[in-house]
Design a protein around this motif. Structure first.
Motif, short mmCIF file in Angstrom:
data_model
loop_
_atom_site.label_atom_id
_atom_site.label_comp_id
_atom_site.label_asym_id
_atom_site.label_seq_id
_atom_site.Cartn_x
_atom_site.Cartn_y
_atom_site.Cartn_z
N ALA A 120 78.21 -19.74 -9.23
CA ALA A 120 79.20 -20.08 -10.26
C ALA A 120 79.70 -21.50 -10.09
O ALA A 120 79.80 -22.02 -8.97
CB ALA A 120 80.37 -19.10 -10.18
N ASN A 132 81.52 -20.43 -16.93
CA ASN A 132 81.36 -19.27 -16.04
C ASN A 132 81.53 -17.96 -16.79
O ASN A 132 80.84 -16.98 -16.51
CB ASN A 132 82.37 -19.35 -14.89
CG ASN A 132 81.97 -20.38 -13.84
OD1 ASN A 132 80.79 -20.72 -13.70
ND2 ASN A 132 82.93 -20.87 -13.08
N ARG A 133 82.45 -17.96 -17.75
CA ARG A 133 82.66 -16.74 -18.54
C ARG A 133 81.43 -16.42 -19.39
O ARG A 133 81.00 -15.27 -19.49
CB ARG A 133 83.88 -16.89 -19.44
CG ARG A 133 84.25 -15.60 -20.18
CD ARG A 133 85.27 -15.84 -21.26
NE ARG A 133 84.81 -16.76 -22.27
CZ ARG A 133 83.95 -16.44 -23.23
NH1 ARG A 133 83.40 -15.22 -23.26
NH2 ARG A 133 83.58 -17.32 -24.12
N SER A 191 85.30 -23.16 -16.24
CA SER A 191 85.75 -21.77 -16.29
C SER A 191 85.20 -21.07 -17.53
O SER A 191 84.82 -19.90 -17.48
CB SER A 191 87.28 -21.69 -16.26
OG SER A 191 87.84 -22.41 -17.34
N LYS A 234 74.74 -12.65 -17.36
CA LYS A 234 74.40 -11.90 -16.14
C LYS A 234 74.47 -10.40 -16.39
O LYS A 234 73.63 -9.63 -15.91
CB LYS A 234 75.35 -12.30 -15.00
CG LYS A 234 75.06 -13.67 -14.42
CD LYS A 234 76.06 -14.06 -13.35
CE LYS A 234 75.80 -13.33 -12.06
NZ LYS A 234 76.71 -13.79 -10.98
N SER A 235 75.47 -9.98 -17.15
CA SER A 235 75.59 -8.55 -17.48
C SER A 235 74.39 -8.08 -18.29
O SER A 235 73.88 -6.97 -18.10
CB SER A 235 76.88 -8.30 -18.27
OG SER A 235 78.01 -8.51 -17.47
N TYR A 285 80.85 -10.81 -25.35
CA TYR A 285 79.57 -10.80 -24.63
C TYR A 285 78.40 -11.03 -25.60
O TYR A 285 77.49 -11.83 -25.33
CB TYR A 285 79.37 -9.47 -23.90
CG TYR A 285 80.01 -9.40 -22.53
CD1 TYR A 285 81.25 -9.98 -22.28
CD2 TYR A 285 79.38 -8.74 -21.48
CE1 TYR A 285 81.84 -9.90 -21.04
CE2 TYR A 285 79.96 -8.67 -20.22
CZ TYR A 285 81.19 -9.24 -20.01
OH TYR A 285 81.77 -9.17 -18.76
N SER A 326 78.74 -15.13 -17.21
CA SER A 326 79.03 -13.75 -16.82
C SER A 326 78.49 -12.78 -17.87
O SER A 326 77.97 -11.71 -17.54
CB SER A 326 80.53 -13.57 -16.65
OG SER A 326 80.85 -12.23 -16.35
N SER A 327 78.60 -13.16 -19.14
CA SER A 327 78.06 -12.33 -20.23
C SER A 327 76.55 -12.19 -20.09
O SER A 327 75.99 -11.09 -20.22
CB SER A 327 78.39 -12.94 -21.60
OG SER A 327 79.78 -13.08 -21.76
#
Length: 298
Positions: free
Chosen positions: A101, A72-73, A69, A79-80, A26, A76-77
């Motif tokens: 996504a 997107n990963r 993909s 977004k967190s 992340y 996701s980091s």
């Protein structure tokens, strides 16, 4: 900005209870995004980011050949991170409010066949020294317990209870679960412990599985070990510890195990996570159904 990133790191580790590996990933993604902001916009202030800047990064990643993909990963980091900023009231609105996504094809995980497992466990000749006994036990433990690679690496000696025939696993987010050990595994554990006791030097005393030099296993060693043994019997492209976990679940379901029981053994928090393993058992079910139902030949 470094202070905020350090607080975000503590939040992921202590509150979300993510693994150190996940937290590092992340923070790396966040760092790469910050470098992009500096190069593209001459401003690396993460708090003042807008969605147009994020979208520019997505386009840049795509132009560099990064798969949807993987993008997107990375997203996701981010977004967190912005959820963390919202929670700590450092921003009022997340820049990801309207983000969707990217579409990515689902990769079919092909499990090993029962024949392939039989070849690896019963036909390959393992050496009768420490390394041979350990290697076979690792393969068999993956297949008979369905544990994750990180869970196997971090097994402690006290996690194995031979008197009750059980294994205590510390899974994701420090969630514990108990897995039964088959008698054949219990016997292998006894033999392995005798070999382990003969090592000249043991540095990582608490850890169950060790390298010959007495230290705990690492990710790359375990991956190479599984890949090596299954390369002798399988032509499948992917030969990894995760495929063995997938095989464990698939073979249980193929042989009539209840999906909720498989869910508990795998340590999934939701049934949806377990259902990804059902495609192979569905294929088996169709085969049995087609051969058994009287209407099939009409």
């Amino acid at each position: 900005m470094e202070n905020i990133k350090n607080k975000f790191r503590d939040y992921l580790l202590l509150e979300k209870k993510y693994s150190l590996h996940t937290v590092t990933a992340y923070l790396n993604d966040l760092g790469f995004f910050q470098v992009f902001l500096q190069h593209a916009f001459e401003d690396d202030n993460l708090i003042k980011v807008n969605y147009n800047q994020i979208r520019s990064w997505i386009v840049s990643l795509s132009d560099d050949g990064i798969s949807n993909s993987s993008i997107n990963r990375k997203i996701s980091s981010l977004k967190s991170f912005y959820k963390f900023l919202l929670k700590t009231k450092q921003i009022d609105v997340s820049p990801f409010l309207k983000h969707k996504a990217l579409k990515s094809p689902k990769k079919l995980q092909i499990p090993f066949s029962e024949k392939e497992l039989d070849l690896v466990l019963n036909q390959i000749v393992y050496s009768d020294d420490f390394e041979g006994v350990r290697d076979k036990l690792i393969v068999d433990m993956f297949y008979t317990t369905g544990i994750r690679r990180a869970e196997l690496i971090n097994l402690k000696c006290h996690n194995i209870d031979l008197s009750n025939g059980t294994l205590k696993v510390l899974g994701k987010r420090n969630k514990e679960r108990i897995i039964p050990l088959l008698p054949i595994i219990q016997n292998q554990v006894v033999v392995y412990l005798k070999e382990r006791a003969c090592l000249q030097r043991v540095i990582d005393q608490d850890y169950f599985f060790l390298l010959l030099k007495g230290v705990k296993l690492n990710d790359s060693f375990v991956y190479r070990l599984i890949n090596y043994y299954f390369s002798n019997v399988s032509e499948k492209v992917k030969k990894s510890p995760h495929i063995l976990r997938h095989t464990f679940a698939t073979h249980l379901l193929n042989n009539g195990a209840d999906i909720n029981a498989v869910k508990e053994l795998l340590g999934h928090s939701s049934l949806a996570s377990t259902q990804v393993y059902t495609h192979s058992s569905l294929a088996e079910l169709k085969k049995v159904y087609g051969s058994a139902h009287p209407r099939n030949n009409k």
